[in-house]
Design an enzyme around this catalytic site. Structure first.
Site, mmCIF file in Angstrom:
data_model
loop_
_atom_site.group_PDB
_atom_site.id
_atom_site.type_symbol
_atom_site.label_atom_id
_atom_site.label_comp_id
_atom_site.label_asym_id
_atom_site.label_seq_id
_atom_site.Cartn_x
_atom_site.Cartn_y
_atom_site.Cartn_z
ATOM 1 C CB SER A 1 36.829 45.897 -33.832
ATOM 2 O OG SER A 1 37.389 47.185 -33.672
ATOM 3 C CE LYS A 2 39.140 41.831 -27.702
ATOM 4 N NZ LYS A 2 38.159 40.981 -28.367
ATOM 5 N NE ARG A 3 39.984 49.992 -34.336
ATOM 6 C CZ ARG A 3 38.988 50.509 -35.051
ATOM 7 N NH1 ARG A 3 38.223 51.417 -34.518
ATOM 8 N NH2 ARG A 3 38.771 50.125 -36.288
ATOM 9 C CG HIS A 4 34.163 50.388 -32.276
ATOM 10 N ND1 HIS A 4 34.388 49.451 -33.246
ATOM 11 C CD2 HIS A 4 34.429 51.579 -32.849
ATOM 12 C CE1 HIS A 4 34.758 50.058 -34.365
ATOM 13 N NE2 HIS A 4 34.793 51.337 -34.146
ATOM 14 N N GLY A 5 34.925 50.103 -27.453
ATOM 15 C CA GLY A 5 34.383 50.071 -26.100
ATOM 16 C C GLY A 5 33.672 48.767 -25.815
#
Length: 481
Positions: free
Chosen positions: A261-265
């Site tokens: 998801s988004k928070r994985h860079g």
RNA sequence: GCCGCUAUCGUCUAGGGGACUAGGACGCCGGAUUCUCAGUCCGGAAACCGGGGUUCGAAUCCCCGUAGCGGUACCA
């Protein structure tokens, strides 16, 4: 047993190629039976790495067998599907250099065909209208047991949803190219909704109809669709269509083992591009996520990937996206490019024009950058004044710096030619004369001309900067001491 | 809850009953090289989820467990 399906398919492919080579080597692909795949993203957001890999695998499988790839946009959810998202997906495909042969076809634009199929099912009794609400379905299950799928009561009520009749007995088997046969008990499936009250169709129905009518032979998609496949198979059977072959790819997870998801860079294709990765490197890396060549080859050109990729060799376990390896692969690709290619890539990434100065800058930086994003910090001193970096200055500009820089200035002013070799020859004797380690001299010059302790090789850097500018910057540094 | 998928170094993987002292790659650690940072070269540590079977022999086949993931929408 679980492997039988995959194996017999493998053998077929091998035989086919062997025959083709024997009879018509130059145009062997033309003799292949028509293979048609589709990549069918839903435009509810940017194309993520998982979707990009699905697209790549579809593309590789298609090109490997000389088939056709259809791009279909699954936009039956009008609420969440937007034009911008569609454009983003196309943009991502183009950047990745993944071509398609047909489409993009909007699934929503095929609603007439969906309606016809729906009507056939309603007429034949394979589907029926049912006005049950979600709550009522839940209550029904409470009563009949959790492993029992909902079975509704036909109604004539207008605005009731349409459900497909699912048999209570037997099982539906997905013959998966990657997993072998996977069977699902029919009774565990609800009589699922295939059309809303307004007769607009739902995903599992539209997909089945489209795959059949578009004559798709192989469906390669994410594992999250495996449990949906029996529903599609049931629709296909009710409609009297033969099912395509299926291959469900293991999902991609982030470094924490959770769904990407988004928070994985850098999770979307656009982010990968912005981070300075090369399309070819991304293809290479993505191909390796869940698939490997039998000899453990790591660096493979796209041609080689097409040549060697086989969908039945894809692994079954979810893979974790690890940007470190992508960086390494990208660095290898960066170093292997010709200077012209490299300069063009850097120029395009930086939004600059290609010129001799940029070319010279690229030449001295090529060995050192792993991504396009890392190039500018190394070469900006050639285009802009030295950066202000107090830390670098204090670390390097000690008491002897003035004398060293003064001597360097003098020899650099005196040489005839001004290239990396002559600069090196001029500077090399100085450390001994001042009885200092070479690093003291070179770091002083480096900070003087770039402002930073990090730069390409010092002789090359001075040479590319040019005599006038190098001397001016050394003078400025001396003045500042 | 129910239905299903999956399980080898930190990560990607090789492995299809004996060739396993479990191989390769990234990363990590150490060394060499160089003017910095990279790069390159050399070396090292590092894994078969647990338990039962089957077999002369299991990382490999079967069962159970555990864990992770997916599906279970009038989303896709």
């Amino acid at each position: 047993m679980a492997r039988m399906g995959a194996r017999s398919y493998v053998n077929r492919v091998r035989v086919r190629i062997a025959v083709a080579v024997e009879h018509c080597a130059p145009t062997m692909m033309a003799e292949d039976p028509p293979i048609r795949l589709r990549f069918a993203p839903s435009p509810t957001g940017a194309l993520h790495i998982g979707g990009a890999r699905t697209a790549l695998y579809n593309w590789l499988a298609t090109r490997h067998s000389g088939g056709e790839l259809v791009l279909r946009i699954e936009d039956t959810d009008r609420e969440r599907s937007t034009e911008e998202n569609v454009e983003q997906i196309l943009d991502a495909m183009r950047w990745l250099e993944l071509s398609w042969d047909e489409g993009p076809v909007s699934q929503a634009s095929r609603s007439e065909r969906h309606g016809e199929a729906l009507k056939r099912l309603l007429d034949s009794g394979a589907a029926y209208r049912d006005s049950a609400t979600a709550k009522e379905v839940e209550a029904w299950k409470q009563e009949h047991g959790a492993d029992r799928g909902y079975r509704g009561e036909p109604t004539d009520e207008p605005g009731a949803a349409v459900r497909l009749r699912v048999p209570d007995e037997g099982e539906t088997v997905v013959e998966d190219l990657i997993r072998g046969p996977v069977s699902f008990p029919n009774r565990s499936y609800d009589d699922f909704v295939i059309a809303r009250g307004d007769d607009s169709v739902l995903y599992n129905f539209a997909v089945a109809v489209d795959d059949a009518e578009m004559e798709i032979t192989h469906v390669v998609r994410g594992d999250d669709h495996l449990s949906n496949t029996p529903k599609q198979l049931l629709v296909l059977a009710a409609l009297g269509h033969a099912p395509p072959r299926y291959a469900h790819l293991p999902l991609l997870h982030g470094p924490d083992g959770r769904k990407l998801s988004k928070r994985h860079g850098a999770a979307s294709v656009q982010e990968l591009r912005d981070a300075g990765y090369l399309p070819a490197a991304v293809r290479n890396y993505l191909a390796l996520l869940g698939w490997g060549a039998d000899d453990d080859a790591t660096l493979m050109s796209t041609e080689e990937l097409v040549e060697r990729f086989r969908i039945e060799d894809v692994g079954r376990a979810a893979a974790i996206f690890d940007e470190k390896k992508l960086r390494w692969i990208n660095g290898r690709y960066m170093r292997e490019m010709s200077l012209d290619e490299y300069t063009a890539a850097v120029a395009s990434y930086l939004g600059r024009e290609v010129d001799e100065r940029l070319r010279a800058a690229c030449e001295i930086a090529q060995e050192k950058a792993q991504t396009l994003a890392e190039v500018w910090p190394l070469i900006r001193f050639i285009f802009e004044p030295p950066v202000e970096d107090e830390k670098s200055w204090r670390k390097v500009m000690k008491e002897d710096a003035g004398a060293l820089l003064g001597a360097a200035r003098e020899v650099l002013a005196g040489i005839d030619e001004f290239d990396a070799r002559t600069v090196e020859e001029a500077l090399t004797p100085l450390p001994e004369r001042f009885e200092v380690k070479p690093g003291r001299l070179y770091q002083s010059i480096r900070v003087a001309i770039t402002g930073s302790t990090i730069s390409p090789g010092i002789f090359e850097s001075v040479a590319v900067l040019g005599r006038d500018e190098s001397l001016a910057r050394i003078d400025a540094a001396i003045a500042r001491l």
